[in-house]
Design an enzyme around this catalytic site. Structure first.
Site, PDB file in Angstrom:
ATOM      1  N   GLU A   1       0.864  -1.183   0.000  1.00 39.25           N
ATOM      2  CA  GLU A   1       0.000   0.000   0.000  1.00 39.25           C
ATOM      3  C   GLU A   1       0.901   1.235   0.000  1.00 39.25           C
ATOM      4  OE1 GLU A   1      -2.229   0.781   3.678  1.00 39.25           O
ATOM      5  OE2 GLU A   1      -3.796   1.809   2.540  1.00 39.25           O
TER       6      GLU A   1
ATOM      7  N   LYS B   1      -9.760   1.436  -2.358  1.00 37.79           N
ATOM      8  CA  LYS B   1      -9.961   1.021  -0.951  1.00 37.79           C
ATOM      9  C   LYS B   1     -11.383   1.359  -0.519  1.00 37.79           C
ATOM     10  CE  LYS B   1      -7.485   1.463   3.483  1.00 37.79           C
ATOM     11  NZ  LYS B   1      -6.226   1.975   4.058  1.00 37.79           N
TER      12      LYS B   1
ATOM     13  N   CYS C   1      -5.390  -2.885   2.884  1.00 41.89           N
ATOM     14  CA  CYS C   1      -5.154  -2.698   4.323  1.00 41.89           C
ATOM     15  C   CYS C   1      -6.420  -2.817   5.166  1.00 41.89           C
ATOM     16  CB  CYS C   1      -4.416  -1.384   4.562  1.00 41.89           C
ATOM     17  SG  CYS C   1      -3.466  -1.471   6.097  1.00 41.89           S
TER      18      CYS C   1
HETATM   19  N1  LIG Z   1      -3.496   1.673   6.158  1.00 41.67           N
HETATM   20  C1  LIG Z   1      -4.390   1.150   6.977  1.00 41.67           C
HETATM   21  O1  LIG Z   1      -5.538   0.922   6.574  1.00 41.67           O
HETATM   22  C2  LIG Z   1      -3.906   0.915   8.366  1.00 41.67           C
HETATM   23  C3  LIG Z   1      -4.600  -0.036   9.243  1.00 41.67           C
HETATM   24  O2  LIG Z   1      -5.616  -0.642   8.916  1.00 41.67           O
HETATM   25  C4  LIG Z   1      -3.992  -0.240  10.577  1.00 41.67           C
HETATM   26  O3  LIG Z   1      -4.577  -0.934  11.415  1.00 41.67           O
HETATM   27  O4  LIG Z   1      -2.903   0.276  10.852  1.00 41.67           O
END
Ligand SMILES: NC(=O)CC(=O)C(=O)O
Length: 286
Positions: free
Chosen positions: A50, A125, A166
């Site tokens: 990501e 996302k 994520c």
């Molecule tokens: N980038 C993200 O979505 C981060 C995430 O989910 C986390 O827990 O840290």
């Protein structure tokens, strides 16, 4: 980054965790070198982290954003590099994510490229990472990004793949959609932070894999990436039985491992939980 070599149902998988700087050109060059390295070693699928082209910070997203036009990818330097390398090396790339600008809005977007360089799919996302853990971490992705509206399922040379980014991993319903639509593997480019990462990163991956009896791959930037957000790292591959096949620490690294898609069917035959579900009794609301 994660790389797969494919031989029928059997894949060899590389995870490559990149250190992201505040210079987009350096990030693009670094990703290119890593993909080429993987390809030389026989990879046929590559997965990036990501925000591999941009520090994971609301201060950077707008500045690093690119406009993605499937008919003319050249205006987007990060994605045109992925398209060019995919076609030159003849590999499939799950392009982590980058900030995407479209219609005056910003999205956190994963681009998937075919071995001929074609943009196969974009996953935006779907669940915004808005959290507030008192005395620890506060982050509000929705200050900058707009959520995507659709699951993304792609038929590739290396199997049917579902994509999440994520925080999307925290939503079992999305993974169930991928299972129901025949995915063998769900790829979650991710950048968990150290607080949530230590507690939940591995747990979420193993849960999605074991509940849906498929492979789950995650790919993160490394801890030393730029910006004030401290990244957990630990890119990982989990098999359909919920076991960790390969993982990393938090430094920039590449992991090579193997994926055997026949494990998907074996696990489903041994534990036929999908057929045993009681949809007649599950109710969220009376
Ligand atoms: N980038 C993200 O979505 C981060 C995430 O989910 C986390 O827990 O840290």
């Amino acid at each position: 980054m994660i790389f797969f070599k494919v031989a029928s149902l059997y894949l060899s998988d590389w995870l490559c965790q990149l250190s992201v700087t505040s210079d987009k050109n350096i990030n693009i060059a670094k990703a290119r070198t890593s993909i080429e390295l993987a390809s030389k070693q026989g990879a046929s699928l590559v997965i990036l982290p990501e925000m591999w082209n941009c520090p994971y910070s609301t201060d950077y997203f707008a500045e690093f954003a690119e406009t993605l036009d499937a008919h003319d990818i050249t205006a987007a330097p990060s994605c045109s590099m992925l398209s060019e390398v995919a076609s030159r090396e003849g590999i499939t790339i799950i392009g982590g994510s980058i900030p995407e600008r479209s219609g005056g809005k910003l999205f956190n977007t994963c681009c998937v490229f075919a071995p001929n360089g074609e943009l196969l799919a974009k996953h935006r996302k779907m669940h915004m990472f808005d959290i507030d853990i008192v005395g620890d971490i506060s982050f509000k992705e929705s200050d900058i990004f707009v959520p995507g509206e659709e699951p993304t399922i792609i038929d590739t040379d290396v199997g049917r793949i579902g994509v999440g980014i994520c925080h999307d991993i925290r939503f079992p319903e999305l993974a169930m959609v991928y299972r129901a639509r025949g995915c063998h593997l769900i790829c979650y480019p991710g950048a968990f932070n150290v607080s949530t990462g230590e507690a939940l990163w591995e747990l979420e991956q193993r849960a999605r894999a074991v509940d849906n009896q498929l492979y789950v791959a995650t790919c993160s930037p490394s801890r030393d990436s730029a910006g004030s957000y401290t990244i957990w790292g630990h890119s990982t591959l989990v098999n359909p039985f919920g076991e960790i096949v390969a993982t990393s620490g938090h430094d920039q690294t590449i992991i090579v491992t193997e994926v055997d898609y026949s494990a998907v069917q074996c696990t489903r035959d041994a534990l036929p939980i999908w057929k045993q579900r009681r949809e007649d009794v599950y109710r969220f609301i009376d």
